[in-house]
Motif scaffolding. Structure first.
Motif, PDB file in Angstrom:
ATOM      1  N   ASN A  36      -0.214  15.313  13.693  1.00 10.97           N
ATOM      2  CA  ASN A  36       0.602  15.343  12.468  1.00 10.97           C
ATOM      3  C   ASN A  36       1.053  13.945  12.050  1.00 10.97           C
ATOM      4  OD1 ASN A  36       1.638  16.839  10.318  1.00 10.97           O
ATOM      5  ND2 ASN A  36       3.659  16.975  11.251  1.00 10.97           N
ATOM      6  N   ASN A  37       0.277  12.938  12.442  1.00 14.44           N
ATOM      7  CA  ASN A  37       0.477  11.540  12.037  1.00 14.44           C
ATOM      8  C   ASN A  37       1.674  10.838  12.667  1.00 14.44           C
ATOM      9  OD1 ASN A  37      -1.738  11.667  10.165  1.00 14.44           O
ATOM     10  ND2 ASN A  37      -0.393  12.762   8.749  1.00 14.44           N
ATOM     11  N   ASP A  38       2.585  11.580  13.293  1.00 14.55           N
ATOM     12  CA  ASP A  38       3.790  10.919  13.814  1.00 14.55           C
ATOM     13  C   ASP A  38       4.212  11.366  15.207  1.00 14.55           C
ATOM     14  OD1 ASP A  38       4.593  13.460  13.173  1.00 14.55           O
ATOM     15  OD2 ASP A  38       6.277  12.876  11.913  1.00 14.55           O
ATOM     16  N   THR A  70      -2.147  10.481  17.735  1.00 16.36           N
ATOM     17  CA  THR A  70      -1.048  11.245  17.150  1.00 16.36           C
ATOM     18  C   THR A  70      -1.505  12.632  16.708  1.00 16.36           C
ATOM     19  OG1 THR A  70      -1.488  10.380  14.917  1.00 16.36           O
ATOM     20  CG2 THR A  70       0.115   9.175  16.274  1.00 16.36           C
ATOM     21  N   THR A 106      -5.531  12.371  15.532  1.00 19.99           N
ATOM     22  CA  THR A 106      -6.406  11.201  15.663  1.00 19.99           C
ATOM     23  C   THR A 106      -6.244  10.640  17.072  1.00 19.99           C
ATOM     24  OG1 THR A 106      -6.181  10.628  13.322  1.00 19.99           O
ATOM     25  CG2 THR A 106      -6.988   8.915  14.782  1.00 19.99           C
ATOM     26  N   GLU A 166     -11.309  12.541  15.553  1.00 22.25           N
ATOM     27  CA  GLU A 166     -10.387  12.999  14.514  1.00 22.25           C
ATOM     28  C   GLU A 166     -10.650  14.469  14.229  1.00 22.25           C
ATOM     29  OE1 GLU A 166      -9.369   9.380  11.590  1.00 22.25           O
ATOM     30  OE2 GLU A 166     -11.478   9.966  11.536  1.00 22.25           O
TER      31      GLU A 166
END
Length: 287
Positions: A73-75, A71, A154, A139
Motif C-alpha cells: 500500500n505504498n507506505d 512496501t 513493491t 511488483e
C-alpha cells in the motif's frame, strides 16, 4: 351465508399473502448473499494478469536465499526472504513495525510469482500476486484471504545468498550454529548495545579488534579496554542504527555474518574457543 363467504375469502387472501411472503424470502436470500460476495470483490479484477497455475519450468530463481525490502500500500514497510525449494517458492516476510514472521509458499515462473501466506495455525491469511522482469524487483497486488482488501506491493532485492542450503543460510560463516542460534546471538548483542550492557557485550568480542574512535582507527586489546572506550565506539547515532537493524534475513559470506545497515554494521563469526568448542563472536565493528 354471505358472512361465511366473506370469512372464506379473507382466509384465502391471508394464506396467499403468507405464501407470497415465503416465496420472496426464499428467492431474495440467495440473491442477497450473492450481492454480498460481489460487494466483497473479486480479486481477479485486480490480478487477472497473474495466473494461479504458474509454469515453474522458467523460474528465474536459482538455489539460494533472496532477500527483499519493500512496501504494501505504498507506505507499509516489509521485509521478505524467498527460497526456491524443488518446484515451490518458500519463505517468510514480516512488517518492519511488528517483526513477526509470516510463512509463505507458492510458485514462480519466468514472469509471474504467486505466494500464499499462512499464520501460525496454518490458516491462509492472504496472497501476493506479482510480476517481474528479473528477480531484482517484484511488483503486484496483495489480497486478503477473504478478498476484502487489495493493496499494491513493491519489493526490491537487497541481498542474495547464492548456493546456500535451505535452512542453513548462515552456514558459510557458522557451520556448527543453526540459523536460529545465529539470530538468537544477534538479538542478544542488540539488547546489550541498546541497554548499555557493556560488561556483557565485552565478553562477546574477539580481541584484539580494530574500531574507529573519533574518526581514527584504534585497536582494542581486551575487555577492559573495550569498556573504557565503549561510549565512543557505540555513540548515539551508531546505536540507533544497530537498534533498528533487522536480526533476520542477514547477509553472510566467507568473511562472516553482517548485522546492520550500509557501512554501519557488526560482523559475526563462528570461532574456536579455548575449550575447543565453536562459539559465535563479534569480529568487526564498523561505522
Amino acid at each position: 351465508m354471505k358472512k361465511l363467504i366473506v370469512i372464506i375469502l379473507t382466509f384465502t387472501i391471508i394464506l396467499t399473502g403468507c405464501s407470497a411472503n415465503n416465496n420472496v424470502t426464499e428467492t431474495t436470500q440467495p440473491e442477497n448473499r450473492q450481492d454480498l460476495q460481489n460487494d466483497i470483490g473479486d480479486s481477479s479484477n485486480t490480478n487477472s494478469n497473474i495466473p494461479d497455475n504458474i509454469n515453474t519450468a522458467g523460474s528465474l530463481f536459482e538455489k539460494g536465499y533472496y532477500d527483499y525490502q519493500g512496501t504494501i500500500n505504498n507506505d507499509i514497510t516489509i521485509r521478505m526472504s524467498l527460497y526456491p525449494l524443488e518446484k515451490d517458492i518458500v519463505g517468510s516476510y514480516f512488517y518492519e513495525s511488528q517483526k513477526k514472521e509470516i510463512d509463505l509458499k507458492g510458485k514462480a515462473g519466468g514472469e509471474d510469482i504467486l505466494l500464499y501466506e499462512y499464520d501460525e495455525t496454518g490458516k491462509n491469511t492472504g496472497v501476493f500476486r506479482g510480476s517481474m522482469d528479473t528477480v531484482d524487483k517484484i511488483e503486484g497486488t496483495w489480497t486478503s484471504a477473504d478478498n476484502k482488501k487489495n493493496y499494491p506491493f513493491t519489493l526490491s532485492l537487497i541481498s542474495n545468498l547464492p548456493g546456500a542450503e535451505y535452512g542453513k543460510r548462515y552456514a558459510i560463516a557458522a557451520l556448527k550454529a543453526s540459523d536460529q542460534d545465529v539470530e538468537n546471538f544477534i538479538n542478544k548483542v542488540q539488547d546489550y548495545v541498546m541497554n548499555n550492557k557493556k560488561e556483557q557485550l565485552s565478553k562477546q568480542i574477539s580481541y584484539p579488534i580494530t574500531v574507529k574512535i573519533d574518526g581514527k582507527a584504534t585497536t582494542i586489546q581486551n575487555k577492559d579496554d573495550f569498556i573504557k572506550h565503549y561510549d565512543k565506539i557505540f555513540y548515539l547515532d551508531y546505536k540507533q542504527v544497530i537498534g533498528s537493524a533487522s536480526t533476520k534475513y542477514m547477509f553472510a559470506n566467507w568473511q562472516g555474518i553482517m548485522f546492520g545497515t550500509g557501512s554501519s554494521n557488526i560482523w559475526i563469526n563462528e570461532l574456536t574457543a579455548t575449550d575447543g568448542n565453536q562459539k559465535l563472536m563479534i569480529t568487526a565493528i564498523n561505522h
